[in-house]
Design a protein around this motif. Sequence first.
Motif, PDB file in Angstrom:
ATOM      1  N   ALA A 155      30.950  20.826 -20.733  1.00  0.00           N
ATOM      2  CA  ALA A 155      31.133  19.549 -21.435  1.00  0.00           C
ATOM      3  C   ALA A 155      31.154  18.385 -20.447  1.00  0.00           C
ATOM      4  O   ALA A 155      30.553  17.331 -20.694  1.00  0.00           O
ATOM      5  N   GLU A 156      31.833  18.562 -19.313  1.00  0.00           N
ATOM      6  CA  GLU A 156      31.875  17.505 -18.295  1.00  0.00           C
ATOM      7  C   GLU A 156      30.475  17.251 -17.730  1.00  0.00           C
ATOM      8  O   GLU A 156      30.088  16.095 -17.504  1.00  0.00           O
TER       9      GLU A 156
ATOM     10  N   ARG B 222      24.623  12.502 -19.958  1.00  0.00           N
ATOM     11  CA  ARG B 222      24.374  11.525 -21.022  1.00  0.00           C
ATOM     12  C   ARG B 222      24.630  10.110 -20.530  1.00  0.00           C
ATOM     13  O   ARG B 222      23.904   9.177 -20.885  1.00  0.00           O
ATOM     14  N   GLU B 223      25.660   9.926 -19.712  1.00  0.00           N
ATOM     15  CA  GLU B 223      25.939   8.596 -19.167  1.00  0.00           C
ATOM     16  C   GLU B 223      24.787   8.126 -18.280  1.00  0.00           C
ATOM     17  O   GLU B 223      24.383   6.954 -18.330  1.00  0.00           O
TER      18      GLU B 223
ATOM     19  N   LEU C 234      27.108  17.962 -26.683  1.00  0.00           N
ATOM     20  CA  LEU C 234      28.447  17.457 -26.397  1.00  0.00           C
ATOM     21  C   LEU C 234      29.329  17.511 -27.632  1.00  0.00           C
ATOM     22  O   LEU C 234      30.542  17.768 -27.539  1.00  0.00           O
TER      23      LEU C 234
ATOM     24  N   ARG D 202      28.371  15.424 -20.315  1.00  0.00           N
ATOM     25  CA  ARG D 202      28.843  14.042 -20.470  1.00  0.00           C
ATOM     26  C   ARG D 202      28.298  13.159 -19.348  1.00  0.00           C
ATOM     27  O   ARG D 202      27.853  12.025 -19.581  1.00  0.00           O
ATOM     28  N   ARG D 203      28.319  13.677 -18.119  1.00  0.00           N
ATOM     29  CA  ARG D 203      27.776  12.905 -17.001  1.00  0.00           C
ATOM     30  C   ARG D 203      26.269  12.699 -17.153  1.00  0.00           C
ATOM     31  O   ARG D 203      25.740  11.625 -16.855  1.00  0.00           O
TER      32      ARG D 203
ATOM     33  N   ALA E 211      33.055  19.404 -28.049  1.00  0.00           N
ATOM     34  CA  ALA E 211      34.097  18.371 -28.120  1.00  0.00           C
ATOM     35  C   ALA E 211      35.509  18.947 -27.999  1.00  0.00           C
ATOM     36  O   ALA E 211      36.402  18.317 -27.421  1.00  0.00           O
TER      37      ALA E 211
END
Length: 313
Positions: free
Chosen positions: A21-22, A28-29, A113, A25-26, A117
């Motif tokens: 997940a981490e 996607r940013e 993601l 998330r990175r 969640a």
Amino acid sequence: MSLSSDLDERLREATVRMHRAEHVRRLRETMAQQIADVRRTLEDLEFELVEEERDVARLEGGLSALLARMLGNREERLERERAEAVVAGERVDGHRARLVQLEADAAAAGAELAELAAAPREYAQLLAEKERQLIRSGDPRARALADLGTVLERLSADVRACEEAHQAGQGAHEALGVVLRLLDSARNASTLDMFGGGLLADAYEHGKLTSADKAAWHAQRALDVFSRELADTGIAARPVMPKVDTRWFVDTFFDNIISDVFKHQRIEKTRGEVNRLAQWVRDTGAYLKERRAELLAERAQLLTRREELLRPA
């Protein structure tokens, strides 16, 4: 399976999901930043395309066409403006395709993601349960083993991030190599063209430049992937391929020794920029290999410590 081993297995699974997940998330940013950059570039290119098409329209009819006809250079100018409009349109199409791909990647990351969640909450709950179990056990080695396990999981995630980034870097370097080989061929043809290579050398040169322009889009895609994977290792980078000079195409219609020299210089300039980009990818890849080796060495030390704790007295 004992209650303790069952908990350990669930905790390992939750750790993997949380790290994933981490990671997503990175990614996607980073993709969100890339999308914003492409959209800004696309706005500028679309404006340039409108201007180029307007120039063509002026020469096809109206006062500008009349003046150009009177000066006797209407057809020459019209050919030039049409060529520049074609190149501007190709740039717009290329960035639109890049934007579509980036948005698709971002949507896929968002969907994954959403599925992950609950991973951080599940991990925190299992970790608290494990902590309570270790405290109840009364064994002083248990807490040390739990701490080691946490660090080992983190190191494993960091090693995977380095490996994934290094693999993406290899893909980017290969894509850049294709562009460089095409530019090398165009440069050789350009050298021949300056010394009277004729239409065949000129046609070959422009064919290679057209192929290099197309290959550059694939290279940019590979660089986008590389920069996202680098972000997961803590390295922020936004590599951009150099812009293809529109005059490479326009000069087809105005072939003389002066334009040949300018073409050759522009090819050399672009080749140098792509080569520097390839060198940066190589240097970054070398750093990732060194960092991975450091992480693996640290992991080996921790595994030795774990064996010592588990060894019977």
